[in-house]
Design an enzyme around this catalytic site. Sequence first.
Site, PDB file in Angstrom:
ATOM      1  N   SER A 191       0.841  -1.190   0.000  1.00 46.57           N
ATOM      2  CA  SER A 191       0.000   0.000   0.000  1.00 46.57           C
ATOM      3  C   SER A 191       0.885   1.251   0.000  1.00 46.57           C
ATOM      4  O   SER A 191       1.724   1.404  -0.884  1.00 46.57           O
ATOM      5  CB  SER A 191      -0.969  -0.030   1.186  1.00 46.57           C
ATOM      6  OG  SER A 191      -2.009   0.911   0.996  1.00 46.57           O
TER       7      SER A 191
ATOM      8  N   ASP B 103      -7.741  -3.487  -7.577  1.00 43.36           N
ATOM      9  CA  ASP B 103      -7.280  -3.115  -6.245  1.00 43.36           C
ATOM     10  C   ASP B 103      -8.429  -2.486  -5.453  1.00 43.36           C
ATOM     11  O   ASP B 103      -8.946  -1.429  -5.819  1.00 43.36           O
ATOM     12  CB  ASP B 103      -6.120  -2.126  -6.388  1.00 43.36           C
ATOM     13  CG  ASP B 103      -5.452  -1.797  -5.078  1.00 43.36           C
ATOM     14  OD1 ASP B 103      -6.120  -1.190  -4.216  1.00 43.36           O
ATOM     15  OD2 ASP B 103      -4.273  -2.144  -4.908  1.00 43.36           O
TER      16      ASP B 103
ATOM     17  N   HIS C 256      -5.958  -6.220  -1.901  1.00 36.68           N
ATOM     18  CA  HIS C 256      -5.022  -5.120  -1.670  1.00 36.68           C
ATOM     19  C   HIS C 256      -4.001  -5.599  -0.644  1.00 36.68           C
ATOM     20  O   HIS C 256      -4.365  -5.951   0.472  1.00 36.68           O
ATOM     21  CB  HIS C 256      -5.752  -3.882  -1.152  1.00 36.68           C
ATOM     22  CG  HIS C 256      -4.857  -2.690  -0.947  1.00 36.68           C
ATOM     23  ND1 HIS C 256      -4.230  -2.043  -1.990  1.00 36.68           N
ATOM     24  CD2 HIS C 256      -4.479  -2.036   0.182  1.00 36.68           C
ATOM     25  CE1 HIS C 256      -3.524  -1.031  -1.516  1.00 36.68           C
ATOM     26  NE2 HIS C 256      -3.648  -1.011  -0.204  1.00 36.68           N
TER      27      HIS C 256
END
Length: 303
Positions: A87, A183, A250
């Site tokens: 991330s 995502d 994700h």
Amino acid sequence: MRGSSNYMEKQIQFFGISSNKPEENPDFYNWNRVIVRYCDGASFTGEGYDAKNNLYFRGQRIWSVVMEDLMSKGMRSAKQALLSGCSAGGLSSILHCDEFRALFPQSTKVKCLADGGFFLDAVDVGGGRSLRSFYEGVVNLHGVANSLPKSCTSRMDATSCFFPQNRVPDITTPTFLLNAAYDVWQIQKSLAPGKADPAGSWNGCKFNHTKCDSKQIQFLQGFRNEMINALRGFSTSSKNGLFINSCFAHCQSYNQDTWYADDSPAIGKKRIATSVGDWYFERSQEKNIDCPYPCDNTCHHLL
């Protein structure tokens, strides 16, 4: 107090790529592993001051002093090193990759892995660019331009240079990009945030892909295509690696079930951990791009 590491957990678990168990992390289990806690809000690139609120943004300095500390503790003697993150940490791995490489002698094998960090400068469901607007605020507030390479800022504005699609062409260090084509963070925060969807027509779909109608799926397929197109130049380099699976997910390298388990996501029967290991140790070229949703039945979708 507006923010402090005093509020962080005192201990965290090391899973996935950070695990020390060979059955969970076959290629990297016996490495020295360090998790740098994310604390600055701009992927360790801030170098600014908000005089009105007397706030200092020092992400770049935090990065530098952490690296200095690790080098003094023995990292400078490493024969192999891998900078990774997911991330915002994945974005940080991209933004700091060449800087990390420069810490070591040329004899050290240094590479970078960005998981879930390929944030696209994409058009949202309302026709705007929500993530660009957000990034512009981050870049300006944190003074990020001071930390971005001139090779990029000489060609485009600082906000554009904060987007990975405009940074990866300039990275000289071998890099592996691991990303879900759909995502979920980007779907929720970039493509269909509340401001772009005031009627809430995406509320079901953005939190559960099984509730997407055909037009919404078509929009998301367009996002996937945009991601793949943005990676074409990057993928032509033999030193780089890719694993773009057609999952609604994700961050997949720090979760054990997605990194390396019996039912982990795979492309062509190759799991994520195996692909990353084969790329790092140069056992094979790794340019894995999945077929479009819903073809992949190995996904661990986030619902």
